[in-house]
Write a protein that holds these residues in place. Structure first.
Motif, PDB file in Angstrom:
ATOM      1  N   PHE A  35       0.843  -1.188   0.000  1.00  0.00           N
ATOM      2  CA  PHE A  35       0.000   0.000   0.000  1.00  0.00           C
ATOM      3  C   PHE A  35       0.878   1.238   0.000  1.00  0.00           C
ATOM      4  O   PHE A  35       2.063   1.177   0.304  1.00  0.00           O
ATOM      5  CB  PHE A  35      -0.981   0.025   1.180  1.00  0.00           C
ATOM      6  CG  PHE A  35      -0.365  -0.154   2.543  1.00  0.00           C
ATOM      7  CD1 PHE A  35       0.171   0.914   3.245  1.00  0.00           C
ATOM      8  CD2 PHE A  35      -0.344  -1.404   3.139  1.00  0.00           C
ATOM      9  CE1 PHE A  35       0.721   0.743   4.507  1.00  0.00           C
ATOM     10  CE2 PHE A  35       0.195  -1.590   4.402  1.00  0.00           C
ATOM     11  CZ  PHE A  35       0.729  -0.513   5.089  1.00  0.00           C
ATOM     12  N   ASP A  36       0.243   2.356  -0.379  1.00  0.00           N
ATOM     13  CA  ASP A  36       0.918   3.646  -0.421  1.00  0.00           C
ATOM     14  C   ASP A  36       0.210   4.632   0.495  1.00  0.00           C
ATOM     15  O   ASP A  36      -1.024   4.601   0.636  1.00  0.00           O
ATOM     16  CB  ASP A  36       0.926   4.212  -1.851  1.00  0.00           C
ATOM     17  CG  ASP A  36       1.848   3.451  -2.766  1.00  0.00           C
ATOM     18  OD1 ASP A  36       3.036   3.327  -2.409  1.00  0.00           O
ATOM     19  OD2 ASP A  36       1.390   2.968  -3.820  1.00  0.00           O
ATOM     20  N   GLU A  37       0.999   5.494   1.083  1.00  0.00           N
ATOM     21  CA  GLU A  37       0.501   6.550   1.941  1.00  0.00           C
ATOM     22  C   GLU A  37      -0.589   7.342   1.201  1.00  0.00           C
ATOM     23  O   GLU A  37      -0.435   7.654   0.020  1.00  0.00           O
ATOM     24  CB  GLU A  37       1.695   7.459   2.253  1.00  0.00           C
ATOM     25  CG  GLU A  37       1.516   8.478   3.292  1.00  0.00           C
ATOM     26  CD  GLU A  37       2.809   9.228   3.560  1.00  0.00           C
ATOM     27  OE1 GLU A  37       2.705  10.344   4.071  1.00  0.00           O
ATOM     28  OE2 GLU A  37       3.899   8.717   3.262  1.00  0.00           O
ATOM     29  N   GLY A  38      -1.686   7.612   1.901  1.00  0.00           N
ATOM     30  CA  GLY A  38      -2.762   8.412   1.325  1.00  0.00           C
ATOM     31  C   GLY A  38      -3.846   7.622   0.613  1.00  0.00           C
ATOM     32  O   GLY A  38      -4.874   8.177   0.254  1.00  0.00           O
ATOM     33  N   ARG A  39      -3.631   6.330   0.426  1.00  0.00           N
ATOM     34  CA  ARG A  39      -4.641   5.493  -0.228  1.00  0.00           C
ATOM     35  C   ARG A  39      -5.598   4.900   0.804  1.00  0.00           C
ATOM     36  O   ARG A  39      -5.333   4.910   1.996  1.00  0.00           O
ATOM     37  CB  ARG A  39      -3.973   4.354  -1.010  1.00  0.00           C
ATOM     38  CG  ARG A  39      -3.022   4.792  -2.095  1.00  0.00           C
ATOM     39  CD  ARG A  39      -3.802   5.155  -3.354  1.00  0.00           C
ATOM     40  NE  ARG A  39      -2.936   5.744  -4.342  1.00  0.00           N
ATOM     41  CZ  ARG A  39      -2.633   5.170  -5.484  1.00  0.00           C
ATOM     42  NH1 ARG A  39      -3.126   3.996  -5.793  1.00  0.00           N
ATOM     43  NH2 ARG A  39      -1.845   5.792  -6.331  1.00  0.00           N
ATOM     44  N   ARG A  40      -6.685   4.330   0.316  1.00  0.00           N
ATOM     45  CA  ARG A  40      -7.720   3.749   1.177  1.00  0.00           C
ATOM     46  C   ARG A  40      -7.193   2.502   1.902  1.00  0.00           C
ATOM     47  O   ARG A  40      -6.636   1.604   1.272  1.00  0.00           O
ATOM     48  CB  ARG A  40      -8.928   3.386   0.324  1.00  0.00           C
ATOM     49  CG  ARG A  40     -10.110   2.939   1.113  1.00  0.00           C
ATOM     50  CD  ARG A  40     -11.347   2.872   0.221  1.00  0.00           C
ATOM     51  NE  ARG A  40     -12.249   1.899   0.780  1.00  0.00           N
ATOM     52  CZ  ARG A  40     -12.443   0.684   0.292  1.00  0.00           C
ATOM     53  NH1 ARG A  40     -11.838   0.299  -0.805  1.00  0.00           N
ATOM     54  NH2 ARG A  40     -13.269  -0.137   0.878  1.00  0.00           N
ATOM     55  N   ALA A  41      -7.396   2.454   3.200  1.00  0.00           N
ATOM     56  CA  ALA A  41      -6.959   1.325   4.031  1.00  0.00           C
ATOM     57  C   ALA A  41      -8.156   0.408   4.273  1.00  0.00           C
ATOM     58  O   ALA A  41      -8.968   0.664   5.156  1.00  0.00           O
ATOM     59  CB  ALA A  41      -6.377   1.827   5.350  1.00  0.00           C
ATOM     60  N   ASP A  42      -8.251  -0.652   3.490  1.00  0.00           N
ATOM     61  CA  ASP A  42      -9.418  -1.529   3.585  1.00  0.00           C
ATOM     62  C   ASP A  42      -9.077  -2.942   4.032  1.00  0.00           C
ATOM     63  O   ASP A  42      -9.948  -3.808   4.075  1.00  0.00           O
ATOM     64  CB  ASP A  42     -10.156  -1.584   2.251  1.00  0.00           C
ATOM     65  CG  ASP A  42      -9.298  -2.132   1.128  1.00  0.00           C
ATOM     66  OD1 ASP A  42      -8.085  -2.382   1.329  1.00  0.00           O
ATOM     67  OD2 ASP A  42      -9.840  -2.316   0.021  1.00  0.00           O
ATOM     68  N   ARG A  43      -7.817  -3.179   4.388  1.00  0.00           N
ATOM     69  CA  ARG A  43      -7.393  -4.502   4.846  1.00  0.00           C
ATOM     70  C   ARG A  43      -6.131  -4.352   5.677  1.00  0.00           C
ATOM     71  O   ARG A  43      -5.534  -3.284   5.730  1.00  0.00           O
ATOM     72  CB  ARG A  43      -7.168  -5.440   3.666  1.00  0.00           C
ATOM     73  CG  ARG A  43      -5.969  -5.058   2.805  1.00  0.00           C
ATOM     74  CD  ARG A  43      -5.975  -5.727   1.444  1.00  0.00           C
ATOM     75  NE  ARG A  43      -7.092  -5.175   0.706  1.00  0.00           N
ATOM     76  CZ  ARG A  43      -7.935  -5.913  -0.020  1.00  0.00           C
ATOM     77  NH1 ARG A  43      -7.754  -7.189  -0.156  1.00  0.00           N
ATOM     78  NH2 ARG A  43      -8.942  -5.352  -0.635  1.00  0.00           N
ATOM     79  N   GLU A 104     -13.303  -3.987   7.159  1.00  0.00           N
ATOM     80  CA  GLU A 104     -14.709  -3.750   7.503  1.00  0.00           C
ATOM     81  C   GLU A 104     -15.285  -4.902   8.315  1.00  0.00           C
ATOM     82  O   GLU A 104     -16.012  -4.692   9.283  1.00  0.00           O
ATOM     83  CB  GLU A 104     -15.528  -3.529   6.233  1.00  0.00           C
ATOM     84  CG  GLU A 104     -16.931  -3.061   6.521  1.00  0.00           C
ATOM     85  CD  GLU A 104     -17.686  -2.682   5.257  1.00  0.00           C
ATOM     86  OE1 GLU A 104     -18.925  -2.821   5.284  1.00  0.00           O
ATOM     87  OE2 GLU A 104     -17.057  -2.254   4.273  1.00  0.00           O
ATOM     88  N   ALA A 105     -14.931  -6.123   7.951  1.00  0.00           N
ATOM     89  CA  ALA A 105     -15.420  -7.292   8.689  1.00  0.00           C
ATOM     90  C   ALA A 105     -14.892  -7.297  10.122  1.00  0.00           C
ATOM     91  O   ALA A 105     -15.633  -7.605  11.063  1.00  0.00           O
ATOM     92  CB  ALA A 105     -15.014  -8.574   7.966  1.00  0.00           C
ATOM     93  N   VAL A 106     -13.634  -6.928  10.298  1.00  0.00           N
ATOM     94  CA  VAL A 106     -13.057  -6.905  11.646  1.00  0.00           C
ATOM     95  C   VAL A 106     -13.663  -5.764  12.462  1.00  0.00           C
ATOM     96  O   VAL A 106     -14.015  -5.950  13.634  1.00  0.00           O
ATOM     97  CB  VAL A 106     -11.515  -6.810  11.592  1.00  0.00           C
ATOM     98  CG1 VAL A 106     -10.933  -6.644  12.994  1.00  0.00           C
ATOM     99  CG2 VAL A 106     -10.931  -8.043  10.912  1.00  0.00           C
ATOM    100  N   ARG A 107     -13.828  -4.606  11.850  1.00  0.00           N
ATOM    101  CA  ARG A 107     -14.465  -3.497  12.579  1.00  0.00           C
ATOM    102  C   ARG A 107     -15.889  -3.865  12.997  1.00  0.00           C
ATOM    103  O   ARG A 107     -16.328  -3.537  14.104  1.00  0.00           O
ATOM    104  CB  ARG A 107     -14.459  -2.218  11.737  1.00  0.00           C
ATOM    105  CG  ARG A 107     -13.094  -1.586  11.592  1.00  0.00           C
ATOM    106  CD  ARG A 107     -13.168  -0.179  11.016  1.00  0.00           C
ATOM    107  NE  ARG A 107     -13.868  -0.109   9.751  1.00  0.00           N
ATOM    108  CZ  ARG A 107     -13.295  -0.135   8.543  1.00  0.00           C
ATOM    109  NH1 ARG A 107     -11.973  -0.261   8.449  1.00  0.00           N
ATOM    110  NH2 ARG A 107     -14.015  -0.038   7.452  1.00  0.00           N
TER     111      ARG A 107
END
Length: 152
Positions: A35-43, A104-107
Protein backbone atom coordinates in the motif's frame (compact mmCIF):
# COMPACT_ATOMS: atom_id res chain seq x y z
CA UNK A 1 9.41 -5.55 16.70
CA UNK A 2 8.43 -5.69 20.32
CA UNK A 3 6.67 -8.54 22.04
CA UNK A 4 3.81 -6.20 23.00
CA UNK A 5 2.97 -5.58 19.34
CA UNK A 6 2.98 -9.14 18.00
CA UNK A 7 -0.44 -10.72 17.62
CA UNK A 8 0.54 -13.77 19.68
CA UNK A 9 1.43 -11.62 22.69
CA UNK A 10 -1.10 -8.81 22.30
CA UNK A 11 -4.26 -10.89 21.88
CA UNK A 12 -5.64 -13.61 24.12
CA UNK A 13 -6.01 -17.01 22.40
CA UNK A 14 -9.78 -16.72 22.03
CA UNK A 15 -9.46 -13.29 20.39
CA UNK A 16 -6.71 -14.53 18.05
CA UNK A 17 -8.92 -17.47 17.06
CA UNK A 18 -11.86 -15.16 16.31
CA UNK A 19 -9.67 -12.88 14.22
CA UNK A 20 -8.14 -15.81 12.34
CA UNK A 21 -11.62 -17.04 11.35
CA UNK A 22 -11.82 -13.91 9.18
CA UNK A 23 -8.29 -14.25 7.78
CA UNK A 24 -7.11 -15.76 4.54
CA UNK A 25 -3.59 -16.80 3.68
CA UNK A 26 -1.77 -14.71 1.06
CA UNK A 27 1.74 -14.68 -0.40
CA UNK A 28 3.76 -11.85 -1.92
CA UNK A 29 7.06 -11.82 -3.80
CA UNK A 30 9.92 -9.60 -2.65
CA UNK A 31 9.44 -6.03 -3.88
CA UNK A 32 5.63 -6.11 -3.82
CA UNK A 33 4.08 -2.79 -2.87
CA UNK A 34 1.31 -3.54 -0.36
CA UNK A 35 0.00 0.00 0.00
CA UNK A 36 0.92 3.65 -0.42
CA UNK A 37 0.50 6.55 1.94
CA UNK A 38 -2.76 8.41 1.33
CA UNK A 39 -4.64 5.49 -0.23
CA UNK A 40 -7.72 3.75 1.18
CA UNK A 41 -6.96 1.33 4.03
CA UNK A 42 -9.42 -1.53 3.59
CA UNK A 43 -7.39 -4.50 4.85
CA UNK A 44 -4.47 -5.47 7.03
CA UNK A 45 -2.04 -8.34 7.37
CA UNK A 46 -0.23 -10.31 10.05
CA UNK A 47 3.14 -11.62 8.84
CA UNK A 48 3.70 -15.36 9.00
CA UNK A 49 7.11 -15.39 7.24
CA UNK A 50 9.28 -12.76 5.58
CA UNK A 51 9.80 -9.06 6.10
CA UNK A 52 8.02 -5.85 5.16
CA UNK A 53 9.49 -2.32 5.18
CA UNK A 54 7.29 0.57 6.27
CA UNK A 55 8.17 3.83 4.58
CA UNK A 56 7.29 7.48 4.67
CA UNK A 57 6.93 9.70 1.61
CA UNK A 58 9.61 12.41 1.52
CA UNK A 59 9.11 14.98 -1.27
CA UNK A 60 12.01 15.03 -3.70
CA UNK A 61 13.58 11.90 -2.20
CA UNK A 62 13.07 8.18 -2.09
CA UNK A 63 10.66 7.00 0.61
CA UNK A 64 12.37 6.79 4.00
CA UNK A 65 12.15 3.34 5.57
CA UNK A 66 11.07 3.86 9.17
CA UNK A 67 10.70 0.26 10.33
CA UNK A 68 11.02 -3.32 9.14
CA UNK A 69 8.44 -5.83 10.31
CA UNK A 70 8.69 -9.61 10.68
CA UNK A 71 6.92 -12.67 12.04
CA UNK A 72 3.73 -12.01 14.00
CA UNK A 73 3.68 -8.27 13.33
CA UNK A 74 0.65 -6.30 12.19
CA UNK A 75 1.04 -4.62 8.82
CA UNK A 76 -1.15 -1.57 8.86
CA UNK A 77 -3.14 0.18 11.55
CA UNK A 78 -4.86 2.90 9.50
CA UNK A 79 -7.77 0.53 8.74
CA UNK A 80 -8.85 0.89 12.39
CA UNK A 81 -9.31 4.68 12.48
CA UNK A 82 -11.47 6.91 10.26
CA UNK A 83 -10.98 8.13 7.60
CA UNK A 84 -9.27 4.75 6.90
CA UNK A 85 -6.38 6.19 4.88
CA UNK A 86 -2.84 4.75 5.05
CA UNK A 87 -0.40 6.94 6.97
CA UNK A 88 2.69 5.08 5.72
CA UNK A 89 3.59 2.91 2.76
CA UNK A 90 4.66 -0.75 2.83
CA UNK A 91 6.75 -2.97 0.58
CA UNK A 92 7.93 -6.54 1.00
CA UNK A 93 11.71 -6.91 1.33
CA UNK A 94 11.64 -10.69 1.02
CA UNK A 95 9.01 -13.22 0.00
CA UNK A 96 6.15 -12.88 2.50
CA UNK A 97 3.39 -15.18 3.64
CA UNK A 98 0.74 -13.48 5.73
CA UNK A 99 -2.79 -13.62 7.03
CA UNK A 100 -4.97 -10.99 5.37
CA UNK A 101 -8.11 -9.60 7.00
CA UNK A 102 -10.87 -7.46 5.59
CA UNK A 103 -10.96 -4.28 7.70
CA UNK A 104 -14.71 -3.75 7.50
CA UNK A 105 -15.42 -7.29 8.69
CA UNK A 106 -13.06 -6.90 11.65
CA UNK A 107 -14.46 -3.50 12.58
CA UNK A 108 -17.97 -5.00 12.46
CA UNK A 109 -16.89 -7.85 14.76
CA UNK A 110 -15.32 -5.31 17.13
CA UNK A 111 -18.58 -3.33 17.23
CA UNK A 112 -20.61 -6.46 17.99
CA UNK A 113 -18.37 -7.71 20.81
CA UNK A 114 -17.04 -5.02 23.15
CA UNK A 115 -14.45 -7.30 24.77
CA UNK A 116 -13.04 -8.37 21.42
CA UNK A 117 -13.19 -4.78 20.17
CA UNK A 118 -11.27 -3.50 23.19
CA UNK A 119 -8.59 -6.19 22.78
CA UNK A 120 -8.11 -5.29 19.12
CA UNK A 121 -8.10 -1.56 19.93
CA UNK A 122 -5.42 -1.99 22.62
CA UNK A 123 -3.30 -4.09 20.25
CA UNK A 124 -3.62 -1.56 17.42
CA UNK A 125 -2.95 1.30 19.85
CA UNK A 126 0.29 -0.34 20.99
CA UNK A 127 1.29 -0.78 17.37
CA UNK A 128 0.56 2.89 16.60
CA UNK A 129 2.61 4.05 19.59
CA UNK A 130 5.54 1.82 18.63
CA UNK A 131 5.41 2.92 14.96
CA UNK A 132 5.30 6.58 15.97
CA UNK A 133 8.36 6.09 18.14
CA UNK A 134 10.23 4.21 15.37
CA UNK A 135 9.30 6.86 12.80
CA UNK A 136 10.48 9.67 15.05
CA UNK A 137 13.83 8.02 15.74
CA UNK A 138 14.39 7.17 12.07
CA UNK A 139 13.54 10.67 10.87
CA UNK A 140 15.86 12.20 13.47
CA UNK A 141 18.62 9.88 12.27
CA UNK A 142 18.01 10.90 8.66
CA UNK A 143 17.39 14.63 8.96
CA UNK A 144 18.41 16.10 12.32
CA UNK A 145 21.84 17.75 12.45
CA UNK A 146 23.10 15.39 15.15
CA UNK A 147 20.87 12.36 14.59
CA UNK A 148 18.66 10.97 17.31
CA UNK A 149 21.35 11.45 19.92
CA UNK A 150 20.67 8.00 21.32
CA UNK A 151 17.06 8.67 22.32
CA UNK A 152 15.51 5.66 24.05
Amino acid sequence: MTSATTMATALEPEHRERLMRLARGVAFEAGTRLFDEGRRADRFWVIRTGTVALDLHVPGRRPAVVETLGHGELIGWSWHFPPYIWHLGAETTSPVRAWECDAEAVRSMCAQDAEFGRAVAVWVGRVVAQRLHSSRIRLLDLYAPYGSGGLP
